[in-house]
Motif scaffolding. Structure first.
Motif, PDB file in Angstrom:
ATOM      1  N   ARG A 115       0.814  -1.213   0.000  1.00 41.48           N
ATOM      2  CA  ARG A 115       0.000   0.000   0.000  1.00 41.48           C
ATOM      3  C   ARG A 115       0.851   1.268   0.000  1.00 41.48           C
ATOM      4  N   LEU A 116       1.959   1.228   0.723  1.00 44.37           N
ATOM      5  CA  LEU A 116       2.744   2.441   0.927  1.00 44.37           C
ATOM      6  C   LEU A 116       3.905   2.593  -0.057  1.00 44.37           C
ATOM      7  N   GLY A 117       3.969   1.691  -1.029  1.00 48.39           N
ATOM      8  CA  GLY A 117       4.910   1.893  -2.120  1.00 48.39           C
ATOM      9  C   GLY A 117       6.339   1.486  -1.846  1.00 48.39           C
ATOM     10  N   SER A 118       6.557   0.482  -1.012  1.00 39.53           N
ATOM     11  CA  SER A 118       7.916  -0.008  -0.803  1.00 39.53           C
ATOM     12  C   SER A 118       8.415  -0.692  -2.075  1.00 39.53           C
ATOM     13  N   GLY A 119       9.725  -0.790  -2.216  1.00 37.45           N
ATOM     14  CA  GLY A 119      10.315  -1.366  -3.407  1.00 37.45           C
ATOM     15  C   GLY A 119      10.117  -2.861  -3.505  1.00 37.45           C
ATOM     16  N   LYS A 120      10.283  -3.389  -4.707  1.00 32.41           N
ATOM     17  CA  LYS A 120      10.056  -4.807  -4.966  1.00 32.41           C
ATOM     18  C   LYS A 120      11.001  -5.671  -4.154  1.00 32.41           C
ATOM     19  N   GLU A 121      12.231  -5.226  -3.966  1.00 32.30           N
ATOM     20  CA  GLU A 121      13.201  -6.023  -3.217  1.00 32.30           C
ATOM     21  C   GLU A 121      12.765  -6.225  -1.776  1.00 32.30           C
ATOM     22  N   ALA A 122      12.244  -5.145  -1.141  1.00 32.41           N
ATOM     23  CA  ALA A 122      11.768  -5.251   0.246  1.00 32.41           C
ATOM     24  C   ALA A 122      10.548  -6.168   0.332  1.00 32.41           C
ATOM     25  N   ILE A 123       9.645  -6.059  -0.646  1.00 31.73           N
ATOM     26  CA  ILE A 123       8.441  -6.892  -0.647  1.00 31.73           C
ATOM     27  C   ILE A 123       8.815  -8.358  -0.859  1.00 31.73           C
ATOM     28  N   LEU A 124       9.757  -8.617  -1.759  1.00 35.19           N
ATOM     29  CA  LEU A 124      10.201  -9.987  -2.003  1.00 35.19           C
ATOM     30  C   LEU A 124      10.823 -10.597  -0.748  1.00 35.19           C
ATOM     31  N   SER A 125      11.617  -9.803  -0.036  1.00 34.73           N
ATOM     32  CA  SER A 125      12.239 -10.287   1.200  1.00 34.73           C
ATOM     33  C   SER A 125      11.181 -10.693   2.220  1.00 34.73           C
ATOM     34  N   GLU A 126      10.133  -9.879   2.367  1.00 30.86           N
ATOM     35  CA  GLU A 126       9.075 -10.203   3.325  1.00 30.86           C
ATOM     36  C   GLU A 126       8.258 -11.403   2.875  1.00 30.86           C
TER      37      GLU A 126
END
Length: 231
Positions: free
Chosen positions: A164-175
């Motif tokens: 929702r808040l627009g974090s980068g793909k790398e951070a989302i992939l890590s989570e």
């Protein structure tokens, strides 16, 4: 460990979700506050729209007060903290009084912040206590399944907020990788198809969906994420 009741699983998941919601939205609030200092009107509207919460605020000052501290506002940071604490009270036997105590300190500190001359400095203490809460959970919660269920809720909430808040793909992939590992170890039912679908949407490239803009793709991912569990 015996079979955990569905009710307790729900409490554990939402303890993870609400505590993470407080932590991440507070961190993002600091960024939003800096923007509001530079702009005089309605700088909070984009933040609300991203989180899909009603824009009920009348000014930047009203947003700061009510979004942070208003217990009657179901979307406020304080309301979410109180929900986390309510779940912790129910789970006292599972998580221990030491772990629960850090959430109790968070509630006390939020009350104190509201009347502080330097609230942002005090709010940093809330973030620190949430980190201590998670560290204490790792140290004091004996049952591995209990820890993994809390962390599964935490991962789901963080992914939702990052999208929702627009974090980068790398951070989302890590989570996502953390969620994938946790959910398979925590021993609760989940929808494998939804988990696989989320992975596909996350890893696909733009050319795979040329007709879909980034925001639409993220909305689909959020919808799929909420279907992974039925708790």
């Amino acid at each position: 460990m015996g079979i955990i009741s569905r009710e307790k699983v729900n409490n554990l998941l939402w303890l993870g979700r609400y505590s993470e919601r407080v932590y991440t939205t507070l961190r993002m609030f600091y960024v939003q506050f800096d923007k509001m200092i530079e702009n005089t009107e309605d700088e909070y509207t984009d933040f609300c729209e991203r989180l899909n919460i009603p824009i009920i605020y009348t000014s930047n000052e009203d947003f700061v007060e009510r979004y942070l501290y208003d217990k009657e506002n179901p979307d406020s940071v304080f309301s979410n903290l109180l929900r986390a604490y309510d779940n912790a009270i129910v789970l006292r036997d599972e998580i221990g009084t030491e772990t629960m105590g850090y959430l109790q300190l968070c509630v006390y500190t939020m009350e104190k912040c509201r009347h502080s001359d330097a609230p942002l400095l005090e709010l940093q203490n809330v973030l620190d206590m949430l980190l201590a809460f998670w560290a204490c959970a790792d140290d004091y919660i004996v049952e591995t399944e209990t820890r993994n269920i809390i962390k599964t809720g935490k991962c789901i909430e963080r992914l939702d907020l990052y999208l929702r808040l627009g974090s980068g793909k790398e951070a989302i992939l890590s989570e996502y990788q953390k969620l994938d590992a946790r959910i398979k170890r925590c021993g609760i039912e989940y929808h494998d198809v939804a988990l696989t679908r989320f992975s596909y949407l996350l890893l696909c490239e733009k050319e795979d969906h040329p007709e879909t803009d980034d925001q639409t793709l993220k909305r689909r991912m959020i919808e799929v994420l909420e279907n992974i569990l039925d708790y």
